[in-house]
Design a protein around this motif. Structure first.
Motif, PDB file in Angstrom:
ATOM      1  N   UNK A 191       0.864  -1.187   0.000  1.00  0.00           N
ATOM      2  CA  UNK A 191       0.000   0.000   0.000  1.00  0.00           C
ATOM      3  C   UNK A 191       0.896   1.231   0.000  1.00  0.00           C
ATOM      4  N   UNK A 192       0.524   2.255  -0.772  1.00  0.00           N
ATOM      5  CA  UNK A 192       1.293   3.503  -0.842  1.00  0.00           C
ATOM      6  C   UNK A 192       0.415   4.675  -0.425  1.00  0.00           C
ATOM      7  N   UNK A 193       1.040   5.753   0.067  1.00  0.00           N
ATOM      8  CA  UNK A 193       0.269   6.981   0.275  1.00  0.00           C
ATOM      9  C   UNK A 193      -0.235   7.509  -1.081  1.00  0.00           C
ATOM     10  N   UNK A 194      -1.400   8.093  -1.087  1.00  0.00           N
ATOM     11  CA  UNK A 194      -1.984   8.702  -2.282  1.00  0.00           C
ATOM     12  C   UNK A 194      -0.981   9.657  -2.941  1.00  0.00           C
ATOM     13  N   UNK A 195      -0.578   9.386  -4.187  1.00  0.00           N
ATOM     14  CA  UNK A 195       0.410  10.266  -4.834  1.00  0.00           C
ATOM     15  C   UNK A 195      -0.234  11.484  -5.505  1.00  0.00           C
ATOM     16  N   UNK A 196      -1.548  11.576  -5.442  1.00  0.00           N
ATOM     17  CA  UNK A 196      -2.234  12.655  -6.179  1.00  0.00           C
ATOM     18  C   UNK A 196      -2.835  13.670  -5.207  1.00  0.00           C
ATOM     19  N   UNK A 197      -2.087  14.010  -4.138  1.00  0.00           N
ATOM     20  CA  UNK A 197      -2.659  14.865  -3.092  1.00  0.00           C
ATOM     21  C   UNK A 197      -3.212  16.207  -3.575  1.00  0.00           C
ATOM     22  N   UNK A 198      -2.624  16.844  -4.619  1.00  0.00           N
ATOM     23  CA  UNK A 198      -3.228  18.128  -5.030  1.00  0.00           C
ATOM     24  C   UNK A 198      -4.697  17.982  -5.441  1.00  0.00           C
ATOM     25  N   UNK A 199      -5.107  16.756  -5.767  1.00  0.00           N
ATOM     26  CA  UNK A 199      -6.500  16.576  -6.199  1.00  0.00           C
ATOM     27  C   UNK A 199      -7.451  16.342  -5.029  1.00  0.00           C
TER      28      UNK A 199
ATOM     29  N   UNK B 101     -10.977   7.417  11.318  1.00  0.00           N
ATOM     30  CA  UNK B 101      -9.969   6.982  10.356  1.00  0.00           C
ATOM     31  C   UNK B 101     -10.673   6.310   9.173  1.00  0.00           C
ATOM     32  N   UNK B 102     -11.073   7.124   8.227  1.00  0.00           N
ATOM     33  CA  UNK B 102     -11.887   6.671   7.094  1.00  0.00           C
ATOM     34  C   UNK B 102     -11.117   7.002   5.825  1.00  0.00           C
ATOM     35  N   UNK B 103     -10.640   5.973   5.152  1.00  0.00           N
ATOM     36  CA  UNK B 103      -9.764   6.176   3.996  1.00  0.00           C
ATOM     37  C   UNK B 103     -10.327   5.479   2.771  1.00  0.00           C
ATOM     38  N   UNK B 104      -9.941   5.981   1.604  1.00  0.00           N
ATOM     39  CA  UNK B 104     -10.310   5.315   0.363  1.00  0.00           C
ATOM     40  C   UNK B 104      -9.093   4.577  -0.181  1.00  0.00           C
ATOM     41  N   UNK B 105      -9.319   3.347  -0.600  1.00  0.00           N
ATOM     42  CA  UNK B 105      -8.277   2.536  -1.228  1.00  0.00           C
ATOM     43  C   UNK B 105      -8.584   2.479  -2.713  1.00  0.00           C
ATOM     44  N   UNK B 106      -7.586   2.768  -3.552  1.00  0.00           N
ATOM     45  CA  UNK B 106      -7.827   2.867  -4.987  1.00  0.00           C
ATOM     46  C   UNK B 106      -6.561   2.531  -5.766  1.00  0.00           C
ATOM     47  N   UNK B 107      -6.752   2.210  -7.049  1.00  0.00           N
ATOM     48  CA  UNK B 107      -5.594   2.092  -7.943  1.00  0.00           C
ATOM     49  C   UNK B 107      -5.688   3.121  -9.075  1.00  0.00           C
ATOM     50  N   UNK B 108      -6.742   3.923  -9.062  1.00  0.00           N
ATOM     51  CA  UNK B 108      -7.045   4.797 -10.185  1.00  0.00           C
ATOM     52  C   UNK B 108      -5.924   5.807 -10.448  1.00  0.00           C
ATOM     53  N   UNK B 109      -5.466   5.844 -11.688  1.00  0.00           N
ATOM     54  CA  UNK B 109      -4.376   6.763 -12.051  1.00  0.00           C
ATOM     55  C   UNK B 109      -4.979   8.121 -12.433  1.00  0.00           C
ATOM     56  N   UNK B 110      -4.404   9.187 -11.874  1.00  0.00           N
ATOM     57  CA  UNK B 110      -5.023  10.501 -11.993  1.00  0.00           C
ATOM     58  C   UNK B 110      -4.098  11.515 -12.651  1.00  0.00           C
ATOM     59  N   UNK B 111      -3.222  11.034 -13.547  1.00  0.00           N
ATOM     60  CA  UNK B 111      -2.320  11.973 -14.220  1.00  0.00           C
ATOM     61  C   UNK B 111      -2.809  12.258 -15.636  1.00  0.00           C
ATOM     62  N   UNK B 112      -1.984  12.993 -16.378  1.00  0.00           N
ATOM     63  CA  UNK B 112      -2.314  13.300 -17.769  1.00  0.00           C
ATOM     64  C   UNK B 112      -2.183  12.027 -18.604  1.00  0.00           C
ATOM     65  N   UNK B 113      -2.945  11.912 -19.720  1.00  0.00           N
ATOM     66  CA  UNK B 113      -2.780  10.760 -20.597  1.00  0.00           C
ATOM     67  C   UNK B 113      -1.312  10.641 -21.026  1.00  0.00           C
ATOM     68  N   UNK B 114      -0.738   9.458 -21.167  1.00  0.00           N
ATOM     69  CA  UNK B 114      -1.395   8.148 -21.033  1.00  0.00           C
ATOM     70  C   UNK B 114      -1.384   7.615 -19.608  1.00  0.00           C
ATOM     71  N   UNK B 115      -1.051   8.443 -18.610  1.00  0.00           N
ATOM     72  CA  UNK B 115      -0.962   7.955 -17.229  1.00  0.00           C
ATOM     73  C   UNK B 115      -2.249   8.229 -16.470  1.00  0.00           C
ATOM     74  N   UNK B 116      -3.388   8.083 -17.154  1.00  0.00           N
ATOM     75  CA  UNK B 116      -4.676   8.295 -16.504  1.00  0.00           C
ATOM     76  C   UNK B 116      -5.490   7.017 -16.662  1.00  0.00           C
ATOM     77  N   UNK B 117      -6.790   7.099 -16.395  1.00  0.00           N
ATOM     78  CA  UNK B 117      -7.687   5.972 -16.650  1.00  0.00           C
ATOM     79  C   UNK B 117      -8.463   6.311 -17.919  1.00  0.00           C
ATOM     80  N   UNK B 118      -8.084   5.703 -19.045  1.00  0.00           N
ATOM     81  CA  UNK B 118      -8.679   6.119 -20.322  1.00  0.00           C
ATOM     82  C   UNK B 118     -10.192   5.858 -20.405  1.00  0.00           C
ATOM     83  N   UNK B 119     -10.707   4.948 -19.565  1.00  0.00           N
ATOM     84  CA  UNK B 119     -12.139   4.628 -19.664  1.00  0.00           C
ATOM     85  C   UNK B 119     -12.981   5.307 -18.591  1.00  0.00           C
TER      86      UNK B 119
END
Ligand SMILES: [Zn+2]
Length: 437
Positions: free
Chosen positions: A347-355, A372-390
């Motif tokens: 598990x990693x800390x959320x790398x997209x904190x500005x969002x 202590x309520x957290x969301x667990x996700x794999x969703x990539x939140x960067x610019x294409x192609x490092x996003x979720x295309x769908x």
């Protein structure tokens, strides 16, 4: 010989007892075929994108409720139903009249945010007068009054006529509002006023799906596992696709995880704390499901919340990994990592904190109250192609998911949550004073 036989028998009984309680082969419960079966059902075209206020979302709710029943979860408050129903109110404007110091105003210059079908107010009604003056930031001022809990008459400078006339389009269905806010476009500051506004108020029915696994020794301490089962429904067709927004990743994947985790913890039968499994509605339309659900709990009794959102693709670190939003706000992430030591999963800390993902998902209501309520996700939140295309497209279909990796994530959540579920670890709480700053 007899003694030996007796010993063997004791061992055998011991083994049987162990497998009934505490010895579950996780792969027999959480596996790719289960993941695929549940995902396929929830994201099928038959569910028509699970949009709120449509029969298709009821179909999805029924499916989840049947899963909870076959697992053997209890219904909330032993109500006999897994559906936690509530209503939102939609107000449709009918008419408005206003006299300011005896002078009639144009209907188009009156906008009321209210769930009162027939609002009649005057200077004696106890409404606080407020002003949006020329040069102010119109929308941020306006919504400050709408979000507050007092009744307001807001006098809006006539330079904002364009903004004011856009206001009705910002009205969304909501919970019953205890207060009303009336905006009037005018350049006067009236001493006396009479305002009358009529709306047609209709009730919209929504339902979360909730199943309970009562705790053994700490039944009044809760651990919540959640995902949202609503999605966007049917929209404009994509060039290559049909028009059904299947939401296989968003968030049939989280809902699938909730069902598999329920099954696992039921069979494991070691939860000292009460486990609450919930599939939220109306995340996509404003988080109403999680807001309603969260209000049913005393936040001080909720020890942890695992909200699971979009785990169907590989994270930016590849397979066997996911991130946790708000990681640094409690030590829950550290507890989960401790419980995974020696495994291949990270598990990693959320790398997209500005969002600000921590505040944008279904965990936010309870997190703001200190849980202590957290969301667990794999969703990539960067610019294409490092996003979720769908993401939010009709192409969010089961074929685009990595079901093997998703199953590994669900197993990692199951294993890493163990010490919290069993009452051996209690995560530190979110500091609410910091949140208010
Ligand atoms: Zn979404």
């Amino acid at each position: 010989m007899h003694v030996l036989k007796a010993k063997i028998l004791t061992c055998l009984i011991g083994a049987v007892a162990l497998s009934a309680s505490g010895q579950v082969n996780i792969d027999n419960v959480i596996n790719v075929s289960q993941t695929e079966r549940i995902e396929k059902t929830l994201s099928s075209d038959e569910m028509k994108g699970r949009a709120v206020f449509t029969p298709s979302i009821d179909k999805a709710a029924d499916f989840i409720a049947r899963e909870f029943k076959s697992i053997g979860l209890e219904t909330p408050d032993n109500s006999g139903s897994y559906l936690q129903e509530f209503t939102l109110l939609r107000s449709t404007f009918l008419s408005a009249t206003a006299l300011l110091d005896g002078r009639p105003q144009e209907t188009k210059n009156i906008v009321a945010f209210t769930t009162n079908p027939h609002l009649v107010i005057s200077q004696d009604s106890g409404y606080q007068k407020a002003y949006i003056r020329a040069g102010d930031n119109f929308f941020s001022s306006a919504f400050k009054y709408v979000r507050d809990d007092k009744d307001y008459l807001v006098l809006v400078d006539s330079s904002f006529s364009k903004e004011m006339h856009r206001m009705p389009s910002f009205k969304r269905p909501g919970f019953k509002q205890p207060h009303s806010v009336v905006f009037i476009l005018t350049n006067t500051d009236p001493v006396s006023y009479q305002i009358e506004v009529k709306h047609d108020i209709s009730k919209l029915r929504l339902a979360n799906v909730v199943g309970i696994l009562p705790g053994k020794s700490k039944a009044n301490e809760y651990v919540i596992f959640s995902g949202h089962y609503d999605h966007l429904g049917i929209g404009k067709p994509d060039a290559r696709m049909d028009s059904i927004y299947n939401g296989a990743n968003d968030d049939a994947s989280g809902t699938t995880a909730v069902i598999e985790l329920a099954s696992y913890f039921k069979q494991l039968d070691r939860n000292e704390r009460t486990l609450v499994f919930v599939a939220f509605t109306a995340e996509e339309t404003g988080g109403y499901g999680s807001q309603y659900f969260s209000r049913q709990y005393n936040p001080s009794k909720v020890m942890a919340m695992f909200n699971i959102e979009m785990i169907g693709t590989q994270s930016r670190w590849g397979t066997n990994s996911a991130y946790i939003t708000g990681y640094e706000k409690t030590d829950m992430g550290a507890i989960l990592e401790k419980n995974l030591q020696g495994s291949k999963f990270r598990f990693y800390p959320d790398p997209y904190t500005p969002q600000s993902l921590f505040y944008r998902s279904d965990n936010a209501t309870l997190a703001r109250l200190g849980v202590p309520a957290h969301t667990i996700s794999t969703s990539k939140m960067e610019e294409p192609p490092h996003d979720e295309p769908n993401y939010h497209k009709p192409s969010d279909e089961i074929g685009t998911l990595d079901l093997t990796n998703m199953t590994e994530i669900i197993k990692a959540i199951a294993v890493s949550a163990g010490s919290i579920v069993e009452g051996r670890d209690t995560p530190t709480r979110v500091k609410t004073e910091e949140l208010r700053k």
